[in-house]
Design a protein around this motif. Structure first.
Motif, PDB file in Angstrom:
ATOM      1  N   GLN A 178      50.440  49.242  54.123  1.00  0.00           N
ATOM      2  CA  GLN A 178      50.782  47.821  54.047  1.00  0.00           C
ATOM      3  C   GLN A 178      51.510  47.384  55.326  1.00  0.00           C
ATOM      4  OE1 GLN A 178      53.427  45.973  50.883  1.00  0.00           O
ATOM      5  NE2 GLN A 178      51.426  45.285  50.177  1.00  0.00           N
ATOM      6  N   LYS A 230      53.559  38.350  59.858  1.00  0.00           N
ATOM      7  CA  LYS A 230      53.698  36.915  59.545  1.00  0.00           C
ATOM      8  C   LYS A 230      52.753  36.116  60.441  1.00  0.00           C
ATOM      9  CE  LYS A 230      57.101  33.153  59.347  1.00  0.00           C
ATOM     10  NZ  LYS A 230      56.812  32.721  57.978  1.00  0.00           N
ATOM     11  N   ASN A 263      54.639  34.862  49.449  1.00  0.00           N
ATOM     12  CA  ASN A 263      54.810  36.211  48.884  1.00  0.00           C
ATOM     13  C   ASN A 263      53.929  36.502  47.673  1.00  0.00           C
ATOM     14  OD1 ASN A 263      56.750  37.106  50.795  1.00  0.00           O
ATOM     15  ND2 ASN A 263      58.325  35.923  49.716  1.00  0.00           N
ATOM     16  N   LYS A 281      51.533  35.399  55.194  1.00  0.00           N
ATOM     17  CA  LYS A 281      51.588  36.748  55.770  1.00  0.00           C
ATOM     18  C   LYS A 281      50.288  37.479  55.446  1.00  0.00           C
ATOM     19  CE  LYS A 281      56.608  37.463  55.330  1.00  0.00           C
ATOM     20  NZ  LYS A 281      57.022  36.363  54.447  1.00  0.00           N
ATOM     21  N   LYS A 337      52.501  44.771  57.396  1.00  0.00           N
ATOM     22  CA  LYS A 337      52.649  43.324  57.190  1.00  0.00           C
ATOM     23  C   LYS A 337      52.925  42.581  58.495  1.00  0.00           C
ATOM     24  CE  LYS A 337      53.633  42.097  52.445  1.00  0.00           C
ATOM     25  NZ  LYS A 337      54.518  41.410  51.516  1.00  0.00           N
ATOM     26  N   ALA A 342      48.694  41.589  55.190  1.00  0.00           N
ATOM     27  CA  ALA A 342      49.026  43.019  55.163  1.00  0.00           C
ATOM     28  C   ALA A 342      47.745  43.798  55.397  1.00  0.00           C
ATOM     29  CB  ALA A 342      49.651  43.396  53.825  1.00  0.00           C
TER      30      ALA A 342
END
Length: 408
Positions: free
Chosen positions: A335, A339, A220, A260, A337, A262
């Motif tokens: 954004q 994973k 994150n 992740k 996102k 984005a």
């Protein structure tokens, strides 16, 4: 003096030519599993051969110790490489971006001229020879294939790369040889490769391509941002921006971090302004479906997936949508996102990360610090470069330093 070079790629070829030019009395035997030399050179730059980069620094590399490359880049910079190319009859085309190609725009011309240089220097090239073992008996090396033993080598260079592009007979035997001589290595991973994501809509977006800003998040935390082409695929994402960001993404993925990405489809517009633009667009055609109106901004494949993610019914009309939903659309476009769960693997990777630990190799001679007269160069070392000719330049530069050492 008798020398064996394992691998007829850029590093091995450069080492052989450099050594033989400095010492005509050397006997150099090169071994490669392929039917011809420089298979990865031929594959680079989509067959055009992105042979080097004129704007190269240690910042273009990752590994346990990227500064390991500094001496090689100083001793064999782009001007030195250009001079070498002229010496074999190869002229270069330097692009504004720093990427360098042969003037012929054809990779085959590079390997043809390198092959001619090796032949003129009486370097012995043994093709379709897969090396299964290397031994050191007293102070001499023995190189073994499945059928033959080649004996009495004073020095050996391991420069046969790692596992990227197994279809070109790439393998990690170099790490096996290194381990046998007491070397350790960092785990290998595909680099410059497409990324697999865990979304259930991947197939629906297949073929969508757009210039976007891609952000990488590790646990994150924002780690990197790259602008460029993004291509949605059946498995996740690819494209130049993804290949570039994959280096750091996969390095962290290989150590089991949470990774992740984005995607910002409109990096020049902040989400508030984007929200205002969407609202203005919807007001002009209040009785049309939102999904149809959005195709004026994004691909018709993206629009329905976008609404699904924002939990907006596909039949919703422009005059039925509220401000909160418009903001949700704008936020998603700014954004998007995903994973990252895996890569497309070595078969689709342009390079390999990981490899022989550089702390165990002399950064000026590329000789093993553990075994006298054993050398490493190129991709087998734990150094991997960015896309754009950096990996090939490190191969040339490390091969050059090894060549100087082999000649002594």
């Amino acid at each position: 003096m008798k020398i064996a070079i394992i691998g007829c790629g850029a590093a091995g070829i450069m080492a052989a030519i450099t050594a033989k030019r400095l010492n005509k009395n050397l006997q150099i035997d090169m071994f490669d599993a392929n039917k011809g030399i420089g298979k990865k050179i031929l594959a680079s730059g989509n067959g055009r051969c992105n042979i080097s980069n004129s704007k190269i620094t240690s910042k273009n590399f990752i590994g346990e110790n990227p500064d390991f490359v500094n001496f090689a880049l100083k001793e064999f910079d782009f001007k030195a490489f250009e001079k070498f190319c002229k010496s074999i009859g190869l002229l270069l085309d330097e692009k504004e971006s720093g990427k360098v190609y042969p003037l012929s725009n054809e990779a085959k011309s590079v390997t043809n001229l390198l092959e001619l240089a090796l032949k003129n220097l009486d370097v012995n090239v043994y093709l379709e020879h897969f090396i299964k073992d290397i031994e050191k008996v007293e102070d001499k090396f023995v190189v073994k294939t499945h059928e033959f033993e080649y004996k009495n080598y004073d020095k050996v260079l391991i420069s046969n790369g790692l596992g990227a592009a197994p279809q070109l007979n790439a393998n990690e035997s170099g790490l096996d040889f290194a381990s046998k001589f007491g070397h350790s290595y960092n785990p290998t991973y595909p680099s410059l490769v497409g990324l697999q994501t865990d979304n259930n809509y991947n197939g629906k977006l297949q073929g969508v391509k757009k210039e976007c800003l891609v952000s990488l998040f590790v646990n994150n935390n924002l780690e990197q941002e790259i602008f460029g082409d993004v291509l949605f695929t059946s498995y996740g994402v690819s494209g130049f921006a993804i290949l570039d960001i994959s280096q750091l993404a996969v390095l962290n993925l290989s150590s089991y971090q949470d990774v992740k990405i984005a995607i910002n489809f409109f990096p020049k517009i902040n989400k508030n302004d984007l929200s205002d633009q969407i609202q203005s667009l919807l007001k002009t055609v209040p009785n049309q479906r939102v999904v149809d109106i959005l195709t004026g901004m994004v691909s018709n494949k993206i629009a329905p997936v976008l609404l699904d993610i924002c939990k907006i019914n596909l039949d919703t009309k422009a005059n039925e949508i509220n401000a909160k939903q418009i903001k949700a659309i704008a936020y998603q476009l700014n954004q998007w996102k995903m994973k990252v769960v895996d890569t497309q693997g070595f078969a689709h990777a342009e390079a390999s990360g990981g490899g022989v630990r550089t702390v165990e190799v002399d950064n000026k001679t590329y000789e093993s610090k553990l075994v006298k007269n054993l050398y490493f160069a190129g991709e087998v070392l734990d150094i991997v470069g960015n896309r754009g000719g950096f990996n090939l330049h490190f191969a040339w530069a490390s091969g050059y330093l090894v060549g100087k050492s082999l000649a002594k």
